[in-house]
Design a protein around this motif. Structure first.
Motif, PDB file in Angstrom:
ATOM      1  N   ALA A 226       0.833  -1.397  -0.028  1.00  0.00           N
ATOM      2  CA  ALA A 226      -0.087  -0.114   0.030  1.00  0.00           C
ATOM      3  C   ALA A 226       0.983   1.274  -0.035  1.00  0.00           C
ATOM      4  CB  ALA A 226      -0.952   0.145   1.175  1.00  0.00           C
ATOM      5  N   ILE A 227       0.483   2.094  -0.647  1.00  0.00           N
ATOM      6  CA  ILE A 227       1.201   3.420  -0.661  1.00  0.00           C
ATOM      7  C   ILE A 227       1.300   4.380   0.864  1.00  0.00           C
ATOM      8  CG2 ILE A 227      -0.682   4.905  -1.394  1.00  0.00           C
ATOM      9  CD1 ILE A 227       2.534   5.360  -2.961  1.00  0.00           C
ATOM     10  N   TYR A 228       0.241   4.378   1.595  1.00  0.00           N
ATOM     11  CA  TYR A 228       0.358   4.893   2.660  1.00  0.00           C
ATOM     12  C   TYR A 228       0.753   4.196   3.947  1.00  0.00           C
ATOM     13  CZ  TYR A 228      -2.151   8.223  -0.325  1.00  0.00           C
ATOM     14  OH  TYR A 228      -2.743   8.832  -1.286  1.00  0.00           O
ATOM     15  N   GLU A 229       1.105   4.901   4.865  1.00  0.00           N
ATOM     16  CA  GLU A 229       1.495   4.326   6.061  1.00  0.00           C
ATOM     17  C   GLU A 229       0.583   3.567   6.867  1.00  0.00           C
ATOM     18  OE1 GLU A 229       3.664   7.675   8.164  1.00  0.00           O
ATOM     19  OE2 GLU A 229       5.267   7.435   6.758  1.00  0.00           O
ATOM     20  N   GLY A 230       0.724   2.539   7.586  1.00  0.00           N
ATOM     21  CA  GLY A 230      -0.248   1.896   8.230  1.00  0.00           C
ATOM     22  C   GLY A 230      -0.925   0.994   7.079  1.00  0.00           C
ATOM     23  N   ASN A 235      -2.878  -0.069  -3.890  1.00  0.00           N
ATOM     24  CA  ASN A 235      -1.771  -0.879  -3.962  1.00  0.00           C
ATOM     25  C   ASN A 235      -0.602  -0.404  -4.829  1.00  0.00           C
ATOM     26  OD1 ASN A 235      -2.227  -3.001  -1.783  1.00  0.00           O
ATOM     27  ND2 ASN A 235      -2.773  -4.298  -3.480  1.00  0.00           N
ATOM     28  N   THR A 236       0.623  -0.456  -4.608  1.00  0.00           N
ATOM     29  CA  THR A 236       1.799   0.054  -5.668  1.00  0.00           C
ATOM     30  C   THR A 236       2.359  -1.171  -6.015  1.00  0.00           C
ATOM     31  OG1 THR A 236       3.276   0.078  -3.888  1.00  0.00           O
ATOM     32  CG2 THR A 236       2.067   2.160  -4.117  1.00  0.00           C
ATOM     33  N   GLY A 237       3.365  -1.092  -6.720  1.00  0.00           N
ATOM     34  CA  GLY A 237       4.366  -2.346  -6.950  1.00  0.00           C
ATOM     35  C   GLY A 237       5.149  -2.744  -5.635  1.00  0.00           C
ATOM     36  N   GLY A 238       5.129  -2.117  -4.786  1.00  0.00           N
ATOM     37  CA  GLY A 238       5.625  -2.287  -3.548  1.00  0.00           C
ATOM     38  C   GLY A 238       6.739  -1.119  -2.749  1.00  0.00           C
ATOM     39  N   MET A 239       6.310  -0.811  -1.786  1.00  0.00           N
ATOM     40  CA  MET A 239       6.883   0.573  -1.182  1.00  0.00           C
ATOM     41  C   MET A 239       8.050   0.295  -0.217  1.00  0.00           C
ATOM     42  SD  MET A 239       5.435   3.120  -2.512  1.00  0.00           S
ATOM     43  CE  MET A 239       6.386   4.390  -1.516  1.00  0.00           C
ATOM     44  N   GLY A 240       8.376  -0.994   0.141  1.00  0.00           N
ATOM     45  CA  GLY A 240       9.454  -1.362   0.937  1.00  0.00           C
ATOM     46  C   GLY A 240       9.184  -2.735   1.261  1.00  0.00           C
ATOM     47  N   TYR A 422       8.632  10.993  -2.005  1.00  0.00           N
ATOM     48  CA  TYR A 422       7.835  10.371  -0.932  1.00  0.00           C
ATOM     49  C   TYR A 422       8.166   8.981  -0.456  1.00  0.00           C
ATOM     50  CZ  TYR A 422       4.020   8.039   1.094  1.00  0.00           C
ATOM     51  OH  TYR A 422       3.168   6.949   1.935  1.00  0.00           O
ATOM     52  N   CYS A 423       8.172   8.754   0.740  1.00  0.00           N
ATOM     53  CA  CYS A 423       8.484   7.435   1.137  1.00  0.00           C
ATOM     54  C   CYS A 423       7.653   7.204   2.520  1.00  0.00           C
ATOM     55  CB  CYS A 423      10.052   6.980   1.495  1.00  0.00           C
ATOM     56  SG  CYS A 423      10.684   7.713   2.974  1.00  0.00           S
ATOM     57  N   ARG A 424       7.235   5.741   2.802  1.00  0.00           N
ATOM     58  CA  ARG A 424       6.690   5.547   4.089  1.00  0.00           C
ATOM     59  C   ARG A 424       7.759   5.493   5.030  1.00  0.00           C
ATOM     60  NH1 ARG A 424       2.496   0.729   3.210  1.00  0.00           N
ATOM     61  NH2 ARG A 424       3.112   0.270   5.586  1.00  0.00           N
ATOM     62  N   ARG A 425       7.340   5.839   6.261  1.00  0.00           N
ATOM     63  CA  ARG A 425       8.363   6.000   7.259  1.00  0.00           C
ATOM     64  C   ARG A 425       8.100   4.716   8.222  1.00  0.00           C
ATOM     65  NH1 ARG A 425      12.912   9.164   7.316  1.00  0.00           N
ATOM     66  NH2 ARG A 425      12.528  10.391   5.330  1.00  0.00           N
ATOM     67  N   ASP A 426       7.276   3.730   7.944  1.00  0.00           N
ATOM     68  CA  ASP A 426       7.000   2.812   8.724  1.00  0.00           C
ATOM     69  C   ASP A 426       7.139   1.229   8.259  1.00  0.00           C
ATOM     70  OD1 ASP A 426       5.010   2.464   6.760  1.00  0.00           O
ATOM     71  OD2 ASP A 426       3.206   2.187   8.205  1.00  0.00           O
ATOM     72  N   ILE A 427       8.091   1.228   7.421  1.00  0.00           N
ATOM     73  CA  ILE A 427       8.682  -0.202   6.763  1.00  0.00           C
ATOM     74  C   ILE A 427       8.977  -0.877   7.915  1.00  0.00           C
ATOM     75  CG2 ILE A 427      10.222  -1.362   5.107  1.00  0.00           C
ATOM     76  CD1 ILE A 427       7.820   0.633   3.695  1.00  0.00           C
ATOM     77  N   ALA A 428       8.545  -2.272   7.830  1.00  0.00           N
ATOM     78  CA  ALA A 428       8.949  -3.223   8.818  1.00  0.00           C
ATOM     79  C   ALA A 428       8.021  -2.985  10.017  1.00  0.00           C
ATOM     80  CB  ALA A 428      10.600  -3.472   9.011  1.00  0.00           C
TER      81      ALA A 428
END
Ligand code: GLY
Length: 436
Positions: A226-230, A235-240, A422-428
């Motif tokens: 998903a593009i956003y945190e949480g 859906n994207t190809g993958g944000m992390g 733009y990047c998500r800050r909650d990877i993992a």
């Protein structure tokens, strides 16, 4: 030997990076590649990225690549993208006496036709969500109405990772089915849809490298589609992504091998399409055990960017063994570390976004201990690097554990800048919260 990687994204950069470390490689080529790979491999201006729906054009591109591989005496070709596989690139390389790692078009149907994959799983009792396939919108809507929401509507064909829609409301599910079947929202990929039960659980991926009969598995991974945190938004190809994914314990890996990978490989052999290549098992860990969400016929992107830095083996030897039916001779060894990848994207992705914005800080980020900056959508002009895609860079970090790798990855992300990054800050986040 001379080797060739096919593709141009972060996944292919990771494959090139890993292959380039092999003492077996004399010369490495990548077609078409991107500027991030230029120090490791010769970029070849042949693209095989035409969608499989444009068969003749894709076929002509494959012809050019086969001719190139013969002329340069390529001993091993590694295929990244799904369209090339579905378009029969491996069949054509093999027919010309060239060794290529990846499934034939018939075997790649495990990804290119969700209906094929679901029917195969149902036939042999592989655990997966109950499903029905439809080509008629009225029939699909009647079924969806009877089932109710939440429910999952998927384009059967290849849709750049965006063809599975989880619908929490009945109206959304009905609209999605009609958009795919009547309004061509995914082109011919959506001319057949699969409607399946919504599964509750945590999702993770297991990658099996297969030689038709034997297989080896890599470290269990989890990506963030998903593009956003949480994990919110489209859906994207993958944000992390990160690995190892603690949700997939060694016991669950064994269960997935016994109930999913082994029976699928046996069935593919039985129906005359032995599976050689990456079997990407997207799994849902439910209260009833692991169930298949989907199969892909290739490495994940960005999962490949974390799996390659963790792999100790010489990738040439592993992939050659897969092509030669000798994976039973290979013992996979991984570094006892964790890896995390954060995708830096263009603001607006997966919708529309600007390109051509200058990127700074790449050298400083790459110089950090345990960091590899994989390029996904970049271009080079006059010695400078510019954005050229939705997913621009994949910043991969290794560390003693997930916490260390996450901290390392974001420290490197903070060295890099381009307008509207733009990047998500909650990877993992799932692994981190589980630990706490
Ligand atoms: N990371 C999702 C995919 O490669 O399809």
């Amino acid at each position: 030997m001379n080797a060739l990687v096919v593709g141009k994204g972060g996944r292919e950069h990771a494959l090139v990076w890993k292959l380039a470390q092999s003492p077996r490689i004399d010369k490495l080529y990548v077609a078409p590649g991107n500027p991030g790979m230029a120090d490791l491999a010769e970029l070849v201006d042949i693209r095989v990225d035409t969608p499989v729906s444009e068969r003749d054009k894709l076929s002509a591109e494959i012809d050019r690549l086969v001719a190139f591989a013969k002329e340069r005496n390529i001993g091993l070709t590694v295929i990244g993208p799904d369209d090339a596989l579905a378009g029969g690139i491996v069949d054509r390389f093999r027919a010309n006496g060239l060794k290529a790692f990846g499934p034939t078009a018939a075997a790649a149907q495990l990804e290119s036709s969700k209906a094929f994959a679901k029917e195969l799983m149902e036939r042999i009792g592989v655990p997966t969500a109950r499903h029905h396939s439809f080509t008629d919108a009225d029939a699909a809507c009647k079924y969806i109405t009877a089932q109710g929401a939440p429910i999952v509507v998927k384009a059967s064909g290849l849709a750049a990772g965006k063809g599975a829609v989880v619908c929490h409301k009945l109206d959304d599910a009905l609209a999605t089915a009609r958009e795919m079947l009547e309004d061509d929202a995914f082109g011919s990929a959506g001319s057949e849809i699969v409607v399946e039960d919504y599964m509750v659980g945590e999702e993770a991926s297991l990658f099996a490298l297969c030689d038709g009969e034997h297989y080896v598995t890599l470290v269990p991974a989890q990506d963030h589609k998903a593009i956003y945190e949480g994990d919110q938004g489209p859906n994207t190809g993958g944000m992390g992504a990160y690995a190892p994914a603690p949700v997939m314990t060694p016991a669950l890996v064994q269960e997935a091998e016994a109930h999913i990978i082994q029976p699928v490989l046996a069935e593919m052999r039985r129906i005359g399409t032995p599976y050689q290549g990456v079997l990407y098992c997207g799994l849902m860990f439910t209260d009833e055990g692991p169930k298949v969400v989907e199969f892909n016929a290739r490495f994940g992107d960005p999962e490949c960017q974390i799996l390659m830095p963790l792999l100790k083996n010489d990738l040439v030897e592993v992939l050659e063994a897969a092509c030669d039916g000798q994976l039973d001779q290979i013992q996979i060894e991984n570094y006892p570390q964790a890896a995390v990848c954060v995708v830096m994207a263009s603001q607006g992705y997966p919708g529309s976004y600007d390109k051509g914005l200058p990127i700074s800080g790449l050298d400083d980020a790459s110089a950090r201990e345990g960091i590899v900056v994989f390029h996904a959508g970049t271009t080079r002009r006059d010695g400078a690097v510019y954005t050229d895609g939705g997913r621009v860079l994949c910043i991969t970090a290794t560390g003693a554990d997930i916490d260390a790798a996450v901290a390392n990855a974001y420290a490197a992300v903070d060295e890099i800048s381009f307008a509207n990054a733009y990047c998500r800050r909650d990877i993992a986040h799932r692994a981190l919260n589980r630990g706490r």
